[in-house]
Design an enzyme around this catalytic site. Structure first.
Site, PDB file in Angstrom:
ATOM      1  N   HIS A  67       0.866  -1.191   0.000  1.00  0.00           N
ATOM      2  CA  HIS A  67       0.000   0.000   0.000  1.00  0.00           C
ATOM      3  C   HIS A  67       0.898   1.235   0.000  1.00  0.00           C
ATOM      4  CE1 HIS A  67      -2.878   3.035   1.172  1.00  0.00           C
ATOM      5  NE2 HIS A  67      -3.845   2.177   0.875  1.00  0.00           N
ATOM      6  N   GLU A 123      -4.162   1.598  -7.284  1.00  0.00           N
ATOM      7  CA  GLU A 123      -4.594   2.708  -6.446  1.00  0.00           C
ATOM      8  C   GLU A 123      -3.755   3.939  -6.772  1.00  0.00           C
ATOM      9  OE1 GLU A 123      -6.575   1.545  -2.519  1.00  0.00           O
ATOM     10  OE2 GLU A 123      -4.456   1.455  -2.173  1.00  0.00           O
ATOM     11  N   SER A 147     -10.844   6.582  -3.137  1.00  0.00           N
ATOM     12  CA  SER A 147     -12.085   7.373  -3.083  1.00  0.00           C
ATOM     13  C   SER A 147     -13.297   6.641  -3.651  1.00  0.00           C
ATOM     14  CB  SER A 147     -11.885   8.725  -3.783  1.00  0.00           C
ATOM     15  OG  SER A 147     -10.898   9.472  -3.106  1.00  0.00           O
TER      16      SER A 147
HETATM   17  P1  PGA Z   1      -9.943   5.658   0.363  1.00  0.00           P
HETATM   18  O1  PGA Z   1      -8.700   4.689   0.655  1.00  0.00           O
HETATM   19  O2  PGA Z   1     -11.098   4.803  -0.074  1.00  0.00           O
HETATM   20  O3  PGA Z   1     -10.192   6.356   1.659  1.00  0.00           O
HETATM   21  O4  PGA Z   1      -9.521   6.597  -0.725  1.00  0.00           O
HETATM   22  C1  PGA Z   1      -8.415   3.595  -0.179  1.00  0.00           C
HETATM   23  C2  PGA Z   1      -7.146   2.923   0.243  1.00  0.00           C
HETATM   24  O5  PGA Z   1      -6.185   3.580   0.659  1.00  0.00           O
HETATM   25  O6  PGA Z   1      -7.042   1.688   0.164  1.00  0.00           O
END
Ligand code: PGA
Length: 255
Positions: free
Chosen positions: A99, A172, A215
């Site tokens: 991540h 992501e 998001s």
């Molecule tokens: P978010 O985070 O949905 O708050 O943007 C996603 C993530 O970091 O896995």
């Protein structure tokens, strides 16, 4: 849909151990019901200290429990690390690795992430490998280049296995995490088509599950569900509000 749609709730370090467990107990029936919905595979990733009590609390349901990182080592003098073997012992069947928040906090390399994936696969845990570009790379048109650089050592290492087992790649964009911004639809179509191509050249079709994170909300969901090759979502903030999360999972299941 052939494969179930993967919905991963990433609770990060937003809740204390007690609050996380309490949230699971209060929504036990709701979570169990969501996990039973048509075409849904639900994974809940609380922080490390809450894994054991939550795995225990959710026993008997089809909710999968996942960790947010693991060690690249098998065992030994590695203070502060969590072995994949222990994660398997306490009932984790998934683990997020790479991540962007973890990469920034620890300085882990792509090779480290590849080794973590290897440790997880050895223990029968399904790795969820995160990749993504920075805002600068996005604006400079360098996304594919950045993703390729992150993926190469991982795909190379995993290609050594004749059948590497189920692996999830979570795209992501770093600039989309927690910002309310989601990349344009056409852009995501391009990225997921590329990911589908690059992964199928190395392993037989179907071994990788491609998901999106950044998001994801009930509002941003509709467009995401129409993207070809996209087979799941990683949900951060919206997964902490049970009603919002329930809404997301229900909309996916009805899609
Ligand atoms: P978010 O985070 O949905 O708050 O943007 C996603 C993530 O970091 O896995």
């Amino acid at each position: 849909m052939n494969k179930p749609y993967l919905v991963v709730a990433n609770w990060k370090m937003q809740l204390t151990c007690n609050t996380a467990v309490q949230m699971c107990l209060e929504n036990h029936h709701g979570l169990a019901t969501l996990a039973q919905k048509k075409n849904i595979r639900l994974v809940l990733c609380p922080s490390a200290e809450a894994l054991y009590p939550i795995a225990h609390a959710l026993k008997g349901t089809t909710v999968h429990v996942g960790a947010q990182t693991c060690s690249k080592y098998k065992q030994g003098a590695h203070t502060g690390q969590i072995a994949a073997t222990s994660l398997a012992e306490i009932g984790c069947s998934y683990c997020i690795i790479g991540h962007s928040e973890e990469r920034i906090a620890t300085g882990e390399t792509n090779l480290d992430i590849a080794l973590k994936a290897e440790r997880l696969l050895e223990r029968g845990i399904h790795p969820i490998i995160c990749i993504g570009e920075t805002q600068q790379e996005y604006h400079q048109g360098l996304t594919i280049h950045a993703l390729h650089e992150q993926l190469e050592p991982i795909l190379q290492l995993l290609a050594r296995y004749p059948s590497p087992g189920p692996i999830t790649l979570a795209y992501e964009p770093i600039w989309a995490i927690g910002t309310g911004k989601v990349p344009p639809h056409s852009y995501l179509v391009k990225i997921f088509t590329w990911l589908a191509q690059i992964t199928t050249t190395l392993v037989p079709a179907g071994a990788y599950t491609l998901i999106y994170g950044g998001s994801v909300t009930p509002e941003t969901l509709k467009e995401l569900l129409t993207i070809e090759y996209l087979e799941g979502l990683l949900v951060g903030s919206a997964s902490l509000d049970f009603q919002k999360f329930e809404n997301i999972v229900s909309l996916i299941s009805e899609h």
